[in-house]
Design an enzyme around this catalytic site. Structure first.
Site, PDB file in Angstrom:
ATOM      1  N   ARG A 110       0.881  -1.173   0.000  1.00 18.80           N
ATOM      2  CA  ARG A 110       0.000   0.000   0.000  1.00 18.80           C
ATOM      3  C   ARG A 110       0.915   1.217   0.000  1.00 18.80           C
ATOM      4  O   ARG A 110       2.118   1.090   0.169  1.00 18.80           O
ATOM      5  CB  ARG A 110      -0.961  -0.016   1.185  1.00 18.80           C
ATOM      6  CG  ARG A 110      -0.295  -0.356   2.501  1.00 18.80           C
ATOM      7  CD  ARG A 110      -1.289  -0.475   3.629  1.00 18.80           C
ATOM      8  NE  ARG A 110      -0.591  -0.875   4.847  1.00 18.80           N
ATOM      9  CZ  ARG A 110      -1.163  -0.994   6.027  1.00 18.80           C
ATOM     10  NH1 ARG A 110      -2.437  -0.768   6.169  1.00 18.80           N
ATOM     11  NH2 ARG A 110      -0.468  -1.349   7.085  1.00 18.80           N
ATOM     12  N   GLU A 149      -2.614   6.619   6.824  1.00 17.26           N
ATOM     13  CA  GLU A 149      -1.175   6.679   7.134  1.00 17.26           C
ATOM     14  C   GLU A 149      -0.318   7.059   5.925  1.00 17.26           C
ATOM     15  O   GLU A 149       0.525   6.272   5.463  1.00 17.26           O
ATOM     16  CB  GLU A 149      -0.697   5.362   7.731  1.00 17.26           C
ATOM     17  CG  GLU A 149      -1.317   5.065   9.089  1.00 17.26           C
ATOM     18  CD  GLU A 149      -0.689   3.874   9.798  1.00 17.26           C
ATOM     19  OE1 GLU A 149      -0.050   3.041   9.124  1.00 17.26           O
ATOM     20  OE2 GLU A 149      -0.850   3.779  11.024  1.00 17.26           O
ATOM     21  N   CYS A 154       8.644   9.280  -3.668  1.00 18.48           N
ATOM     22  CA  CYS A 154       8.736   8.686  -5.001  1.00 18.48           C
ATOM     23  C   CYS A 154       9.763   9.468  -5.814  1.00 18.48           C
ATOM     24  O   CYS A 154       9.801  10.700  -5.747  1.00 18.48           O
ATOM     25  CB  CYS A 154       7.363   8.744  -5.663  1.00 18.48           C
ATOM     26  SG  CYS A 154       7.362   8.198  -7.384  1.00 18.48           S
ATOM     27  N   CYS A 156      10.178   9.153  -9.263  1.00 20.31           N
ATOM     28  CA  CYS A 156       9.892   8.959 -10.689  1.00 20.31           C
ATOM     29  C   CYS A 156      10.142  10.257 -11.460  1.00 20.31           C
ATOM     30  O   CYS A 156      10.305  11.321 -10.864  1.00 20.31           O
ATOM     31  CB  CYS A 156       8.453   8.494 -10.867  1.00 20.31           C
ATOM     32  SG  CYS A 156       7.251   9.827 -10.765  1.00 20.31           S
ATOM     33  N   CYS A 159       7.946  13.110 -10.442  1.00 18.20           N
ATOM     34  CA  CYS A 159       8.319  13.714  -9.155  1.00 18.20           C
ATOM     35  C   CYS A 159       9.571  14.581  -9.307  1.00 18.20           C
ATOM     36  O   CYS A 159       9.679  15.636  -8.679  1.00 18.20           O
ATOM     37  CB  CYS A 159       8.529  12.638  -8.093  1.00 18.20           C
ATOM     38  SG  CYS A 159       6.961  11.927  -7.530  1.00 18.20           S
ATOM     39  N   GLU A 306      -6.292   4.412  15.923  1.00 22.84           N
ATOM     40  CA  GLU A 306      -6.019   2.973  15.973  1.00 22.84           C
ATOM     41  C   GLU A 306      -5.182   2.653  17.205  1.00 22.84           C
ATOM     42  O   GLU A 306      -4.283   3.416  17.569  1.00 22.84           O
ATOM     43  CB  GLU A 306      -5.195   2.519  14.753  1.00 22.84           C
ATOM     44  CG  GLU A 306      -5.888   2.623  13.424  1.00 22.84           C
ATOM     45  CD  GLU A 306      -4.979   2.146  12.287  1.00 22.84           C
ATOM     46  OE1 GLU A 306      -4.046   1.361  12.530  1.00 22.84           O
ATOM     47  OE2 GLU A 306      -5.203   2.581  11.147  1.00 22.84           O
TER      48      GLU A 306
HETATM   49  C1  GAL Z   1      -1.664   0.601  10.938  1.00 23.66           C
HETATM   50  C2  GAL Z   1      -2.498   0.673   9.671  1.00 23.66           C
HETATM   51  C3  GAL Z   1      -3.616  -0.341   9.685  1.00 23.66           C
HETATM   52  C4  GAL Z   1      -3.090  -1.692  10.109  1.00 23.66           C
HETATM   53  C5  GAL Z   1      -2.392  -1.558  11.430  1.00 23.66           C
HETATM   54  C6  GAL Z   1      -1.852  -2.848  11.969  1.00 23.66           C
HETATM   55  O1  GAL Z   1      -0.436   1.227  10.808  1.00 23.66           O
HETATM   56  O2  GAL Z   1      -3.056   1.955   9.509  1.00 23.66           O
HETATM   57  O3  GAL Z   1      -4.202  -0.395   8.412  1.00 23.66           O
HETATM   58  O4  GAL Z   1      -2.222  -2.169   9.140  1.00 23.66           O
HETATM   59  O5  GAL Z   1      -1.310  -0.677  11.296  1.00 23.66           O
HETATM   60  O6  GAL Z   1      -1.244  -2.641  13.213  1.00 23.66           O
HETATM   61 ZN    ZN Z   2       6.475   9.937  -8.580  1.00 27.23          ZN
END
Ligand code: GAL
Ligand code: ZN
Length: 685
Positions: A110, A149, A154, A156, A159, A306
């Site tokens: 990601r 997050e 990058c 490229c 950029c 989170e």
């Molecule tokens: C965070 C992320 C979540 C998940 C989590 C796991 O950094 O935003 O999508 O991956 O970690 O701890």
């Molecule tokens: Zn780029």
């Protein structure tokens, strides 16, 4: 839902369960049992929302939001830009990132996309527009969760071009760039902007100002990208507040700058609570610092977006959370000004990289798991203290933590290339103030200092425009300021200031810093009450009385020549034994302290206690000095809320103020991981 409430919930990925619709029923039942009132949905849903280019499917998401809403559960709706669908990378390879070796990544991971790519920006604009148009007005949607997050860079060709434009915009002429970057060094002079390449181990890494500007550019580019994401939602008619989830110890993005585009700051906290037998106190203090950083971004309540209700699966060791930890971690965030404590994630996924990551609902599904019970207790606790939502955290003390300063210093090839410990030095000052029970703000060099009485600014290597002047005015006006070694060394272009350091403040601190000694990891020196101590300034002796005979210092020892400053303590060893290591200078109505070396924690604890008590700064809570105890205060117009927690391994008895106990033991007896919340009515006058 009561008028004031704290968010409780977390990331929810129902798109992984569309083939099993009965799961949603179970989940909703469980959410209600655990007093979960919020779910972050859509975080990585792009391939389900736009399965083929231009073919959208929002029906499944809408149905889920409807169902949640009917059951009293609100939604933080995410834009899906954290990960892109396969078709996009196949069709438009430019959306994939290029690394510093100039190699393009394959599809996968990601945040593996170029934030400059016009294609990527347009695709994100389109899906955000659709999302806002179709679901932005839903009464169940409380907040926009922009991407997930953000991070990385990058290299490229797109950029590179954008970077050159960014530079041209900043410097106007290539001569100005050469001059600012000191490119005559090694004959690295540029003839035109088109020659500039991002830093690479294959090419340029010696022009340090290039490295600094590249950091700034990459950060700005991310912020600009986020701004465009938000603009798309606004253009589609949604005026709901926006946040993005920030990260702990994250260095790539200047979060103070990023937060200007957010309505609410939020972050993801994953401390190693039970690491290596250190106990929870160490992690609690570090987490406290990050809570205060995030609060400081907007100077108002934030969200813990989170946290893990069980064991994570990506840390070196996946340690279970001990009983009470989930509640304690959640309460700590609220104490530091969060208006919600959320998890990653609500339901554990079946496959792929996070299938063993702790979640509220386990593969087993039942409500009799230890984790689920922990979450239920946390839900009860948050429900019980819901009235604190919206209250503020006011502080008379602040520490300065600055991203640009950190970028410049860490690339500087200076006194120690095996670690300068900037982060730790800021945390030491933060901890020392917290051990007095003071609320502490974290601000960057651009932050206003007027509201504070005590400011600590460790290792301010780079001085931004106007920073020296701000310190001068603060001290002249009666403030107490602590500056340390390796400060006021370079300007915003990483050019060394001429005429002695700390730049612009030699008279304020009454000294000139001349040399700095880097120590090997195993070396140390000492800061002692030497014969030169208390060189006559009667009023400082009170502060020194509370200090030990000597303290350990390591990593960096700066040698300074006092002018009007009074040396309070001196070095104990090496050829600079007897030279000043702690000084104070009276300037205007205030006091300017200078700490010359990276001292151990107790040095800061003792010094700040003396200074704060003497100057009568803030309300000192004596119990905060107890091992493991954290005390924080939030307030609104009518009430003051007192929070105390015990992160130590022993039970403690603390004095709690008179008032209504909203949570925890009324006798102030805090077992390990225990906490208490007390509401005190403000006296009317
Ligand atoms: C965070 C992320 C979540 C998940 C989590 C796991 O950094 O935003 O999508 O991956 O970690 O701890
Ligand atoms: Zn780029």
């Amino acid at each position: 839902m009561p008028e004031k409430y704290l968010m409780h919930g977390g990331d929810y990925n129902p798109e992984q369960w569309l083939a099993m619709p009965e799961i949603l029923d179970t989940d909703i039942r469980r959410f209600k049992e655990a007093k979960i009132n919020t779910a972050s949905v859509g975080v990585f849903s792009w391939s389900k929302l736009e399965p083929k280019e231009g073919v959208y499917d929002f029906a499944w998401l809408e149905k889920i939001i409807d169902r949640l809403y009917e059951n009293g559960i609100y939604v933080n709706l995410a834009t899906p830009s954290g990960a892109r669908p396969h078709w996009m990378a196949d069709r438009y390879p430019e959306v994939l990132r290029v690394n510093e070796q100039r190699q393009r990544n394959l599809f996968g991971a990601r945040h593996n996309h170029c934030l400059t790519s016009p294609v990527y920006r347009e695709k994100v604009r389109q899906i955000n527009t659709e999302l806002a148009r179709r679901l932005g007005g839903h009464p169940g949607v409380k907040l926009w969760h922009i991407s997930n997050e953000y991070g990385g860079e990058c290299h490229c060709p797109l950029c590179q071009e954008a970077f050159r434009k960014w530079l041209e915009n900043k410097y106007k002429t290539i001569e100005a760039l050469n001059d600012s970057w000191c490119t005559t060094f090694w004959s690295h002079t540029y003839d035109s902007f088109s020659q500039v390449e991002s830093p690479s181990t294959l090419g340029e890494r010696s022009v340090l100002a290039l490295l600094l500007d590249w950091k700034r550019f990459s950060s700005d580019q991310t912020i600009d990208f986020m701004g465009q994401e938000i603009a798309a939602l606004r253009a589609a008619g949604s005026d709901k507040p926006v946040t993005t989830n920030l990260m702990y110890r994250f260095n790539d993005i200047d979060y103070f700058k990023m937060a200007q585009k957010l309505d609410i700051a939020s972050w993801d906290s994953y401390p190693e609570w039970h690491r290596g037998g250190q106990g929870e106190w160490e992690a609690a203090q570090e987490t406290a610092f990050w809570h205060d950083v995030i609060y400081g971004l907007k100077q108002k309540p934030f969200l813990l977006m989170e946290s893990c209700p069980g064991a994570t699966n990506w840390q070196a060791v996946s340690k279970l959370k001990k009983p009470g930890m989930v509640e304690a971690a959640s309460l700590q965030s609220i104490a530091h000004g969060a208006d919600g404590a959320m998890y990653f994630q609500l339901r554990k996924s079946r496959g792929s990289a996070e299938k063993f990551h702790g979640a509220v609902i386990d593969h087993y599904d039942g409500n009799d798991t230890r984790t689920f019970q922990d979450v239920c207790r946390t839900g009860d606790m948050l429900f019980g203290i819901g009235e604190v939502a919206g209250s503020r955290k006011k502080a008379e003390a602040a520490v300065i933590y600055d991203w640009e300063n950190r970028w410049a210093m860490e690339n500087s090839e200076g006194p120690r290339n095996i670690g300068l410990h900037y982060q730790e030095s800021v945390e030491k000052s933060h901890r020392a103030l917290r051990r007095l029970g003071l609320n502490v703000d974290v601000v960057d060099q651009n932050g206003a200092l007027d509201g504070y009485r005590f400011v600590a600014a460790p290792m301010q290597y780079l001085f931004r425009e106007g920073f020296a002047q701000k310190i001068r005015e603060f001290v002249a006006g009666g403030g107490t300021f602590v500056l340390t070694y390796w400060s006021g060394v370079v300007d915003e272009n990483d050019r060394c200031f001429l005429g002695g350091r700390p730049y612009g403040l030699r008279d304020v601190f009454g000294l000139r810093a001349e040399e700095i000694d880097g120590l090997y990891d195993q070396e140390e020196n000492r800061i002692c009450k030497g014969p030169a101590s208390c060189g006559g300034q009667e009023e400082e002796t009170g502060i020194l009385e509370g200090m030990q005979e000597s303290y350990r210092c390591q990593y960096l020892c700066e040698l300074v020549k006092p002018d009007t400053a009074t040396p309070l303590m001196v070095y104990g060893e090496d050829f600079y034994a007897g030279m000043p290591a702690l000084l104070v200078n009276a300037f205007g109505k205030g006091k300017a302290y200078y700490v010359c070396a990276d001292a151990e924690q107790t040095f800061y604890d003792d010094l700040y206690r003396g200074i704060v008590r003497k100057a009568g700064i803030g309300v000192v809570w004596e119990d905060a000095a107890l091992e493991g105890v954290e005390i924080t205060v939030r307030e609104d117009a009518e009430n003051t809320y007192f929070f105390a927690q015990n992160f130590g391994r022993q039970g403690v008895r603390i004095r709690i103020p008179e008032g209504a106990v909203l949570f925890g033991p009324a006798d102030g007896h805090l077992a390990p991981l225990g906490g208490v919340v007390v509401r005190m009515k403000k006296v009317e006058n």
